[in-house]
Design an enzyme around this catalytic site. Structure first.
Site, mmCIF file in Angstrom:
data_model
loop_
_atom_site.group_PDB
_atom_site.id
_atom_site.type_symbol
_atom_site.label_atom_id
_atom_site.label_comp_id
_atom_site.label_asym_id
_atom_site.label_seq_id
_atom_site.Cartn_x
_atom_site.Cartn_y
_atom_site.Cartn_z
ATOM 1 C CG LEU A 134 -1.783 -5.147 -2.622
ATOM 2 C CD1 LEU A 134 -2.873 -4.667 -3.582
ATOM 3 C CD2 LEU A 134 -2.164 -6.487 -2.033
ATOM 4 C CG ASP A 135 3.319 -10.057 -4.265
ATOM 5 O OD1 ASP A 135 3.964 -9.504 -3.358
ATOM 6 O OD2 ASP A 135 3.073 -11.281 -4.298
ATOM 7 C CB ALA A 136 4.451 -5.860 -9.307
#
Length: 234
Positions: free
Chosen positions: A71-73
């Site tokens: 997941l993107d930050a």
């Protein structure tokens, strides 16, 4: 001679702030509600990441749990971790072959004219000394497919349910921006810098036995925009 692994110790006391983020816990896997702003992996410059949580999340297992996908930050919501090496391998195989059913919620600027549709735009990575790296829609990129459903509208905004059929880096962010409706708060792809990225990994389902499924709550920074678009807060 094979090196013997240390025996797993008794479960440690999980900090309440981390324990509250566990959406699902079973012997082979867990699902966390990853907060927006927390990187999954520690970057070259350091800083807080999910890796800081893993020892607390061991809970008596021999090995640290490990994320089975990315997941993107800045994306909040469902993140699946394997709690054993065989489980992590099995989970990774499911994600690799597209067997995971992933549902995202996004608030976008503008929005589509129709009620539902799909975006099929190949994606590739682009880098420059001035801007660093980002993804872009390009015919020479890897195939990427996103299905979308309009859930509600507000003035200048739309609430979309997004289902990525592929798992390319920044796929949902680039696909929405390429269609002319960037995700609210996405400074990299045209959604503005204020308020944080309005993208939530809302639900995950994996065809294990028994079925693994979890739903993440809406994070505080997305609540006002979603309610403006017709979300009832449930």
């Amino acid at each position: 001679m094979r090196r013997r692994l240390p025996r797993a110790g008794p479960p440690c006391q999980i900090p309440p702030a981390i324990a509250a983020r566990i959406l699902l816990l079973r012997e082979d896997a867990m699902v966390l509600d990853k907060p927006a702003g927390l990187a999954v992996h520690r970057g070259p410059r350091g800083g807080a990441s999910l890796e800081d949580w893993l020892e607390a999340l061991r809970m008596g297992k021999r090995h640290l749990p490990q994320p089975a996908h990315r997941l993107d930050a800045d994306t909040a919501g469902c993140l699946v971790l394997g709690r054993t090496k065989p489980a992590l391998a099995a989970l990774g195989a499911l994600f690799a072959r597209g067997a995971a059913e992933k549902t995202y919620w996004a608030v976008v600027r503008g929005g589509p004219a129709g009620a539902e549709g799909s975006i099929a735009l190949p994606l590739r990575k682009r880098s420059s000394a001035a801007q660093g790296w980002r993804m872009e829609a390009h015919p020479d990129g890897q195939a990427a497919l996103t299905r979308w459903l309009l859930r509600g509208r507000a003035e200048g905004l739309a609430w979309l349910e997004l289902r990525p059929e592929t798992g390319r880096t920044h796929q949902l962010r680039v696909h929405c921006a390429a269609m002319g409706w960037p995700i609210l708060g996405d400074a990299l792809y045209g959604g503005g810098a204020e308020g944080g990225l309005h993208l939530l990994a809302r639900a995950i389902a994996l065809p294990l036995d028994p079925l693994l499924s979890a739903t993440a709550p809406v994070p505080p920074h997305m609540r006002a925009a979603l309610m403006a678009c017709g979300w009832d807060g449930a």
